[in-house]
Design an enzyme around this catalytic site. Sequence first.
Site, PDB file in Angstrom:
ATOM      1  N   HIS A  68       0.826  -1.215   0.000  1.00  0.00           N
ATOM      2  CA  HIS A  68       0.000   0.000   0.000  1.00  0.00           C
ATOM      3  C   HIS A  68       0.866   1.273   0.000  1.00  0.00           C
ATOM      4  O   HIS A  68       2.005   1.244  -0.447  1.00  0.00           O
ATOM      5  CB  HIS A  68      -0.989  -0.041   1.169  1.00  0.00           C
ATOM      6  CG  HIS A  68      -1.720  -1.341   1.248  1.00  0.00           C
ATOM      7  ND1 HIS A  68      -2.806  -1.647   0.460  1.00  0.00           N
ATOM      8  CD2 HIS A  68      -1.472  -2.462   1.989  1.00  0.00           C
ATOM      9  CE1 HIS A  68      -3.212  -2.880   0.716  1.00  0.00           C
ATOM     10  NE2 HIS A  68      -2.413  -3.402   1.635  1.00  0.00           N
ATOM     11  N   GLU A 117      -2.513   0.386   7.908  1.00  0.00           N
ATOM     12  CA  GLU A 117      -1.646  -0.707   7.464  1.00  0.00           C
ATOM     13  C   GLU A 117      -0.438  -0.152   6.702  1.00  0.00           C
ATOM     14  O   GLU A 117       0.697  -0.599   6.898  1.00  0.00           O
ATOM     15  CB  GLU A 117      -2.427  -1.665   6.553  1.00  0.00           C
ATOM     16  CG  GLU A 117      -1.577  -2.799   6.001  1.00  0.00           C
ATOM     17  CD  GLU A 117      -2.307  -3.658   4.976  1.00  0.00           C
ATOM     18  OE1 GLU A 117      -3.476  -3.376   4.688  1.00  0.00           O
ATOM     19  OE2 GLU A 117      -1.670  -4.596   4.464  1.00  0.00           O
ATOM     20  N   GLU A 175       1.449 -11.602   6.376  1.00  0.00           N
ATOM     21  CA  GLU A 175       0.373 -10.897   7.090  1.00  0.00           C
ATOM     22  C   GLU A 175       0.636 -11.166   8.569  1.00  0.00           C
ATOM     23  O   GLU A 175       0.274 -12.213   9.093  1.00  0.00           O
ATOM     24  CB  GLU A 175      -1.002 -11.451   6.689  1.00  0.00           C
ATOM     25  CG  GLU A 175      -1.322 -11.395   5.197  1.00  0.00           C
ATOM     26  CD  GLU A 175      -2.013 -10.101   4.770  1.00  0.00           C
ATOM     27  OE1 GLU A 175      -2.071  -9.143   5.577  1.00  0.00           O
ATOM     28  OE2 GLU A 175      -2.491 -10.059   3.624  1.00  0.00           O
TER      29      GLU A 175
HETATM   30 ZN   LIG Z   1      -2.379  -5.206   2.615  1.00  0.00          ZN
END
Ligand SMILES: [Zn+2]
Length: 199
Positions: A9, A25, A141
């Site tokens: 991102h 995030e 993650e």
């Molecule tokens: Zn992500």
Amino acid sequence: MKVTIDCGHGGEDSGATGKLNGYFESHGVLDIGLRLRALLETHVEVQMVREDDTFVSLPERARMANEWGADIFVSIHLNSATTDASGWEVYTSGSVGSRDLANKVGYRHAEAFPWQINRGVKTNGSLYVLRHTSMPAILTEGCFLSNDKENQWVSLDETRQEMAQAICLGILDYFNIKPNKPELTLEGRVVRIEDHLGL
Ligand SMILES: [Zn+2]
């Protein structure tokens, strides 16, 4: 050895947002990536897809790594779900090399955070940066920003430092490189688990 670190991102794409405190995030993964670079660069060459809060398209991320001739590609993300899911997982493109790398990073993450739910190593051939990079590539993650407890936890600097350390150790394992610093002793880990549990 050449490692591309892909902080997910950035810029107008903030990724997931922590419900509890609005933590982005995009900010969390950039911080983990910069910490990872600091740990890795004494051992290997590092390419950062981004070093600040800017937007980089998915094709550009893959192109950078491919043109540079990276040996591995490590994409860092934090998860989100509409349920109260928590824990860590690592995605691979399915190739032998990417599965090997993912298993090593996953092992180190689980070792660092044994109290976290282990959702394991998963193959997902549809993730763009995994599909379009020509070297072993994984996507981590580390926890769920949508889970209040993990949201609060990953907002702490020391958590993100330990996440970066775990990824670093997994990468060094993959390349068969010995880390500089001594690893945390069993005693040190017990103290940390007790801290976490508030004992
Ligand atoms: Zn992500």
